[in-house]
Design a protein around this motif. Structure first.
Motif, short mmCIF file in Angstrom:
data_model
loop_
_atom_site.label_atom_id
_atom_site.label_comp_id
_atom_site.label_asym_id
_atom_site.label_seq_id
_atom_site.Cartn_x
_atom_site.Cartn_y
_atom_site.Cartn_z
N ILE A 41 0.87 -1.18 0.00
CA ILE A 41 0.00 0.00 0.00
C ILE A 41 0.90 1.22 0.00
O ILE A 41 1.69 1.42 0.92
CB ILE A 41 -0.92 0.02 1.24
CG1 ILE A 41 -1.82 -1.23 1.26
CG2 ILE A 41 -1.76 1.29 1.27
CD1 ILE A 41 -2.65 -1.37 2.53
N GLN A 42 0.76 2.04 -1.05
CA GLN A 42 1.52 3.28 -1.16
C GLN A 42 0.56 4.44 -1.30
O GLN A 42 -0.65 4.23 -1.47
CB GLN A 42 2.47 3.23 -2.36
CG GLN A 42 3.54 2.15 -2.21
CD GLN A 42 4.39 2.02 -3.46
OE1 GLN A 42 3.88 1.99 -4.57
NE2 GLN A 42 5.71 1.96 -3.26
N LYS A 43 1.08 5.65 -1.23
CA LYS A 43 0.25 6.85 -1.25
C LYS A 43 -0.71 6.89 -2.44
O LYS A 43 -1.84 7.36 -2.33
CB LYS A 43 1.15 8.09 -1.26
CG LYS A 43 0.43 9.37 -1.01
CD LYS A 43 1.41 10.51 -0.81
CE LYS A 43 0.69 11.66 -0.15
NZ LYS A 43 1.56 12.56 0.53
N LYS A 44 -0.29 6.38 -3.58
CA LYS A 44 -1.13 6.44 -4.78
C LYS A 44 -1.05 5.13 -5.58
O LYS A 44 -1.35 5.09 -6.76
CB LYS A 44 -0.68 7.63 -5.64
CG LYS A 44 -1.59 8.02 -6.77
CD LYS A 44 -2.29 9.33 -6.52
CE LYS A 44 -2.95 9.89 -7.76
NZ LYS A 44 -4.07 9.19 -8.27
N PHE A 45 -0.66 3.99 -4.92
CA PHE A 45 -0.48 2.73 -5.64
C PHE A 45 -0.81 1.56 -4.73
O PHE A 45 -0.55 1.60 -3.53
CB PHE A 45 0.98 2.63 -6.12
CG PHE A 45 1.21 1.53 -7.10
CD1 PHE A 45 0.93 1.72 -8.44
CD2 PHE A 45 1.72 0.32 -6.69
CE1 PHE A 45 1.15 0.71 -9.36
CE2 PHE A 45 1.96 -0.69 -7.60
CZ PHE A 45 1.67 -0.50 -8.94
N LEU A 46 -1.39 0.49 -5.31
CA LEU A 46 -1.77 -0.69 -4.54
C LEU A 46 -1.40 -1.95 -5.32
O LEU A 46 -1.64 -2.03 -6.52
CB LEU A 46 -3.27 -0.69 -4.27
CG LEU A 46 -3.86 -1.91 -3.57
CD1 LEU A 46 -3.36 -1.99 -2.12
CD2 LEU A 46 -5.38 -1.85 -3.60
N THR A 47 -0.80 -2.93 -4.63
CA THR A 47 -0.51 -4.24 -5.21
C THR A 47 -0.99 -5.31 -4.25
O THR A 47 -0.74 -5.22 -3.04
CB THR A 47 1.01 -4.45 -5.42
OG1 THR A 47 1.51 -3.44 -6.27
CG2 THR A 47 1.31 -5.81 -6.01
N VAL A 48 -1.70 -6.32 -4.80
CA VAL A 48 -2.15 -7.46 -4.00
C VAL A 48 -1.81 -8.72 -4.79
O VAL A 48 -2.21 -8.86 -5.95
CB VAL A 48 -3.67 -7.41 -3.74
CG1 VAL A 48 -4.13 -8.65 -2.98
CG2 VAL A 48 -4.05 -6.15 -2.99
N ALA A 49 -1.07 -9.65 -4.14
CA ALA A 49 -0.69 -10.89 -4.82
C ALA A 49 -0.45 -11.99 -3.80
O ALA A 49 -0.13 -11.71 -2.64
CB ALA A 49 0.57 -10.69 -5.65
N LEU A 50 -0.64 -13.24 -4.23
CA LEU A 50 -0.15 -14.37 -3.46
C LEU A 50 1.34 -14.43 -3.75
O LEU A 50 1.76 -14.23 -4.90
CB LEU A 50 -0.82 -15.67 -3.91
CG LEU A 50 -2.26 -15.85 -3.44
CD1 LEU A 50 -2.90 -17.02 -4.17
CD2 LEU A 50 -2.29 -16.10 -1.94
#
Length: 170
Positions: A41-50
């Motif tokens: 979780i970043q100020k303007k970016f999101l990554t979700v992964a196994l």
């Protein structure tokens, strides 16, 4: 199950009972745990992964968030819950990630609420915004502008020897 009743079972009943217990424990241990995930979780970016797989969700957030107040948890080893704390809480989001379809936020009907329903801090902020909006409509100074003017006036009174003719309130 007490030891006595287990001891009272036949060998076949024990085998079935033990098998059921092992199957139940195996199911409890299955599922997704936080250590299996890669959430960024970043100020303007999101990554979700196994871990070890391509992202399930990744991209630019449509608005900025407060990273330090945003969190994620795994519930019941089956559901990832992500809480993103908006930087601007007064703004509706059209989508979460910029590449997702947009929703028409003008069609959203917020619940009617009363100022008395709000907590003290929020209520004060809303009342200030309402006052400032009325002041602007009447071309009068907002609360912040009035505070600055009052502070300048007090400073001028305390320092009559100084020339304030070119002073600007910004």
């Amino acid at each position: 199950m007490s030891t006595k009743s287990y001891d009272g079972m036949t060998k076949g009943e024990r085998d079935v009972y033990d098998s059921d217990k092992r199957e139940s424990e195996k199911k409890e241990q299955e599922g997704t745990r936080g250590k299996h995930l890669r959430v960024k979780i970043q100020k303007k970016f999101l990554t979700v992964a196994l871990k070890g797989t391509p992202p399930v969700m990744e991209g630019d957030l449509c608005k900025e968030i407060k990273v330090e107040d945003s969190t994620w948890t795994v519930e019941d080893q089956s559901m990832l819950c992500i809480h993103l704390e908006k930087l601007n809480k007064m703004q509706w989001w059209e989508n979460v990630l910029t590449h997702h379809p947009k929703i028409d936020t003008t069609k959203i009907q917020p619940e009617n609420s009363k100022l008395s329903d709000l907590d003290g801090e929020t209520r004060g902020m809303v009342e200030k915004m309402m006052f400032d909006q009325q002041q602007k409509q009447m071309r009068k100074p907002t609360s912040d502008e009035a505070k600055k003017a009052e502070a300048l006036k007090k400073f001028q009174a305390a320092h009559p020897e100084m020339d304030f003719s070119q002073a600007k309130l910004n």
